[in-house]
Design a protein around this motif. Structure first.
Motif, PDB file in Angstrom:
ATOM      1  N   ALA A  29      65.419  39.908  50.580  1.00 64.61           N
ATOM      2  CA  ALA A  29      64.347  39.885  49.579  1.00 64.61           C
ATOM      3  C   ALA A  29      63.202  40.783  50.020  1.00 64.61           C
ATOM      4  CB  ALA A  29      63.832  38.465  49.360  1.00 64.61           C
ATOM      5  N   ARG A  80      66.394  40.132  45.824  1.00 66.77           N
ATOM      6  CA  ARG A  80      65.211  39.601  45.146  1.00 66.77           C
ATOM      7  C   ARG A  80      64.061  40.556  45.396  1.00 66.77           C
ATOM      8  NH1 ARG A  80      61.713  37.634  42.157  1.00 66.77           N
ATOM      9  NH2 ARG A  80      60.675  35.620  42.391  1.00 66.77           N
ATOM     10  N   TRP A  86      60.967  31.378  48.360  1.00 62.60           N
ATOM     11  CA  TRP A  86      62.291  31.977  48.542  1.00 62.60           C
ATOM     12  C   TRP A  86      62.910  31.542  49.867  1.00 62.60           C
ATOM     13  CZ3 TRP A  86      64.347  35.554  52.075  1.00 62.60           C
ATOM     14  CH2 TRP A  86      65.589  36.096  51.730  1.00 62.60           C
TER      15      TRP A  86
END
Length: 758
Positions: A141, A171, A215
């Motif tokens: 991410a 992400r 996350w």
């Protein structure tokens, strides 16, 4: 009795199925999941923006960074870590393990050209660490600043393969350009432009930290045995300098002594902390930069406040990084997390000019503010609606003890940044100091060695360039281990240097770091080279060029060899060749029409409205409750917006940085039905950045007229966008109080919006 053909076929099929079933019992199952190597660490890279070596308290600076200090006590401080001296190239090198020009990003977006080393995008033969780790069982991410996609690919039309989600990050939540407004950022979720969450106390750095910790927790909940790779690049402390007032006020009065004295104070702290050798020389101020005592009292007040804003911004950012560490510890992941906290993608920024600015993009383009204008905004600096940057003298002070600042790749003030690395499971010398030469392209090889993953020769079927960096893992265990990164070139805007076996040769070219564009055509062979023995001269304080001409000649030859190998050549002056051969979405078009839902169109994709006359026309069909943005470009720093207020009055706001803001408002509400609204910009002519007569016309009738004293010669911003039906990013218009971010158009339909060059 014979079997019929049908029976024979059936028997044969049953036999084959039986054989296949037996074979399947012994055949390996397909690899539905790729598992990371056993014990592979989590990896977090934090990259701050525009923070000098001498800014943080951890490295002797004036700004308190307790999170960085705590991490340094648990890990290692690096005092000879280097970046490229400017943002995009540093990020390219950091994420790929290669030299920036070899990747293709040797320059920032407004200075790219058709040389392979200056294209402005990653070539596919230099895959990112995110893509490599993703293919080896990591979740990946990115949060914050990207600044790795070329201008002609950042529109809703794509392509998206150079956006974070096309470069190995599963992400992405952040922004694409070099900077953004911290209170009303130009946000993207994946590849979709979005508005920031509502609320009066929003700040981007806090939002990014919240999204990142969410996350981390989600990945740990769903796949606790799967390692993660996170790239956290908040965009702080790049201008605009914006931070919550309570953080800024903590530093009130702390910088009234000025940058000359602050530099001396920082130098003494650095020696006491041991982050620089005791015999280090404090290099002098360049004579083109003003002494603090040469400023007027008003200029000192402005400069002090701007530095207070910056200090609050950096301290606030450090606190957000602490939230990531807390989340990792809460999940039990911190001990096996390799955490890189890189304090700046280059040296401190001098782009605020010699006296600083309350709205620095105008000044950067040659439209400076008066002291009176800055004083009128003094107490608001750092708040929503401001776009401030501090004077260049503070950048020099924050780069103590080195010469120069951001963009000057020839000297350590541009290229040497503080770094802390923590990995409780892999580092035993906690609180140690490491002084081996290292470079931003060393981070990827370090991660790969720690994770027991070989650098791939091919990725997605494409042969890969070899890594230029060297793993720093050897230094984790031994402070005295011989350095392994023994040669490194540097180049930005023609400023260049070469490091080899403890020596550095440096050549300052022509561009001063507090100017926007360099109009010099200085010949590179006319540059004066300097020579430094960094083994005994930590700060580049003793030029040995006259004493050792043979060594200097050898290093200059080595620079040319490395430059040729890494696509640095041919060297070119900044402005004379910028944008040469580069694609553009507008492709010379003089008229473009957009429709409702066109959001996130980069300013560079529009017809070039600078230094000439132009118009924007909106055709709308409105109902009795119509309100909101029809079309807008730019933001609170500079730009324009055509919209309907809460009473259906047509309104047009034009912001010329801090020089002038004009708002036209129709005297009566528009009645439900079809309407045409047009804004005319009639350029005065006679050169660049001249004034213009401006007017708003509703259904053929004039609403208002005014005159601007000047106009942007090149851009309103580098991050805000053109939007139809909503204002994505910071507000260009004076929208009704209490309206949601973006002030979206409702109660009707926007048929089309056309921009015309006239």
């Amino acid at each position: 009795m014979r079997c019929s053909r049908q029976w024979f076929a059936l028997c044969l099929g049953l036999f084959a199925a039986s054989v296949s079933a037996q074979q399947a019992k012994s055949a390996p199952l397909p690899a539905y999941h790729v598992n990371a190597p056993a014990g592979a660490p989590n990896v977090v890279i934090v990259l701050l923006d525009d923070v000098g070596f001498g800014a943080s308290s951890t490295f002797g600076g004036p700004v308190q960074t307790p999170v960085l200090e705590s991490l340094a006590h648990e890990g290692l401080r690096y005092n000879s870590f280097h970046t490229t001296a400017i943002c995009s190239p540093t990020r390219a090198s950091l994420l790929t393990g290669r030299n920036a020009h070899a990747v293709g990003i040797g320059a920032v977006e407004n200075t790219i050209d058709d040389r392979p080393g200056y294209s402005g995008f990653h070539t596919k033969d230099t895959a990112t660490i995110a893509e490599i780790l993703r293919q080896h069982g990591y979740n990946t991410a990115a949060f914050g600043k990207w600044h790795q996609a070329p201008d002609w690919e950042v529109s809703p039309s794509g392509p998206f393969d150079r956006w974070p989600t096309g470069e190995g990050f599963e992400r992405f939540y952040g922004f694409l350009g070099g900077e953004t407004d911290q209170y009303d950022p130009s946000l993207y979720d994946g590849t979709t432009p979005i508005m920031r969450p509502p609320g009066r106390n929003y700040h981007l750095s806090e939002d990014l930290a919240t999204r990142a910790t969410q996350w981390l927790s989600l990945q740990h909940s769903v796949t606790p045995n799967k390692p993660v790779f996170m790239y956290f690049a908040p965009g702080a402390t790049h201008a605009p300098l914006q931070a919550p007032k309570e953080w800024i006020d903590k530093y009130r009065g702390k910088f009234d002594q000025g940058w000359d004295k602050l530099r001396e104070e920082t130098f003494e702290r650095q020696k006491r902390l041991g982050v620089i050798p005791a015999g280090t020389t404090l290099t002098p101020r360049d004579p083109r930069m003003p002494a603090w005592d040469s400023l007027t009292p008003d200029q000192k007040r402005i400069a002090s406040r701007l530095m207070e804003v910056y200090a609050g911004f950096l301290a606030h950012t450090d606190a957000q990084v602490g939230k990531l560490i807390d989340a990792l510890k809460a999940n039990g992941q911190f001990d096996n997390t390799m955490f890189f906290y890189i304090v700046g993608d280059n040296g401190a920024s001098a782009e605020g000019g010699l006296l600083g600015s309350a709205n620095y993009f105008g000044q950067l383009q040659g439209l400076p503010e008066s002291d009176a204008s800055k004083l009128a905004r003094l107490d608001k600096l750092g708040a929503p609606g401001t776009y401030a940057h501090y004077p260049a003298g503070w950048a020099w002070a924050l780069d103590t003890p080195f010469k120069w600042t951001k963009t000057v790749a020839s000297h350590l003030g541009g290229t040497r940044n503080a770094m802390v690395v923590s990995w409780p499971k892999g580092i035993t010398d906690r609180g140690g100091l490491r002084s081996q030469f290292s470079h931003v392209d060393d981070v990827v090889p370090t991660i790969l060695e720690a994770a027991h993953i070989k650098a791939p020769t091919t990725v997605n079927g494409i042969a890969q360039k070899p890594m230029d960096g060297s793993s720093m893992l050897y230094s984790f265990a031994d402070a005295k281990a011989p350095e392994r990164h023994t040669t490194q070139y540097f180049e930005v805007f023609g400023h260049r240097a070469i490091y080899h076996d403890g020596w550095m040769a440096s050549a300052f070219h022509s561009r001063l770091p507090w100017t926007g564009f360099d109009y010099s055509n200085k010949k590179f062979e006319d540059d004066q080279w300097e020579l430094y023995d960094l083994r005994n001269d930590f700060s580049q304080g003793n030029d040995l060029a006259q004493r050792e001409p043979a060594r200097l000649a050898a290093l200059k030859k080595l620079f040319m060899s490395e430059a040729a190998r890494n696509q640095v050549l041919p060297l070119q002056n900044m402005v004379a060749n910028s944008s040469k051969g580069i694609p553009s979405i507008d492709a010379g078009r003089t008229r473009m029409t957009f429709h409702e839902g066109a959001v996130g169109i980069p300013e560079t994709a529009l017809p070039k409205t600078y230094n000439r006359s132009w118009s924007v026309t909106g055709n709308v069909d409105i109902g009795p409750d119509a309100r909101g943005v029809i079309a807008t470009l730019g933001g609170s720093g500079a730009g324009w917006s055509l919209y309907l207020d809460a009473e259906r009055h047509p309104v047009f706001t034009y912001r010329l940085f801090n020089l002038k803001t004009v708002t036209f408002r129709g005297p009566a509400p528009l009645q439900p039905g079809q309407h045409q609204l047009r804004f005319d910009f009639d350029y005065d002519g006679g050169g660049y950045a001249k004034g213009a007569a401006i007017s708003l016309i509703a259904d053929g009738k004039p609403v208002g007229k005014d005159h601007l004293p000047a106009s942007p010669p090149a851009f309103y911003s580098i991050d805000e966008t053109f939007d139809v039906g909503i204002d994505h990013g910071s507000p260009a218009g004076d929208y009704p109080e209490g309206s949601a971010p973006g002030y979206a158009f409702t109660g009707g339909h926007i048929n089309d919006v056309t921009i015309d060059l006239r």
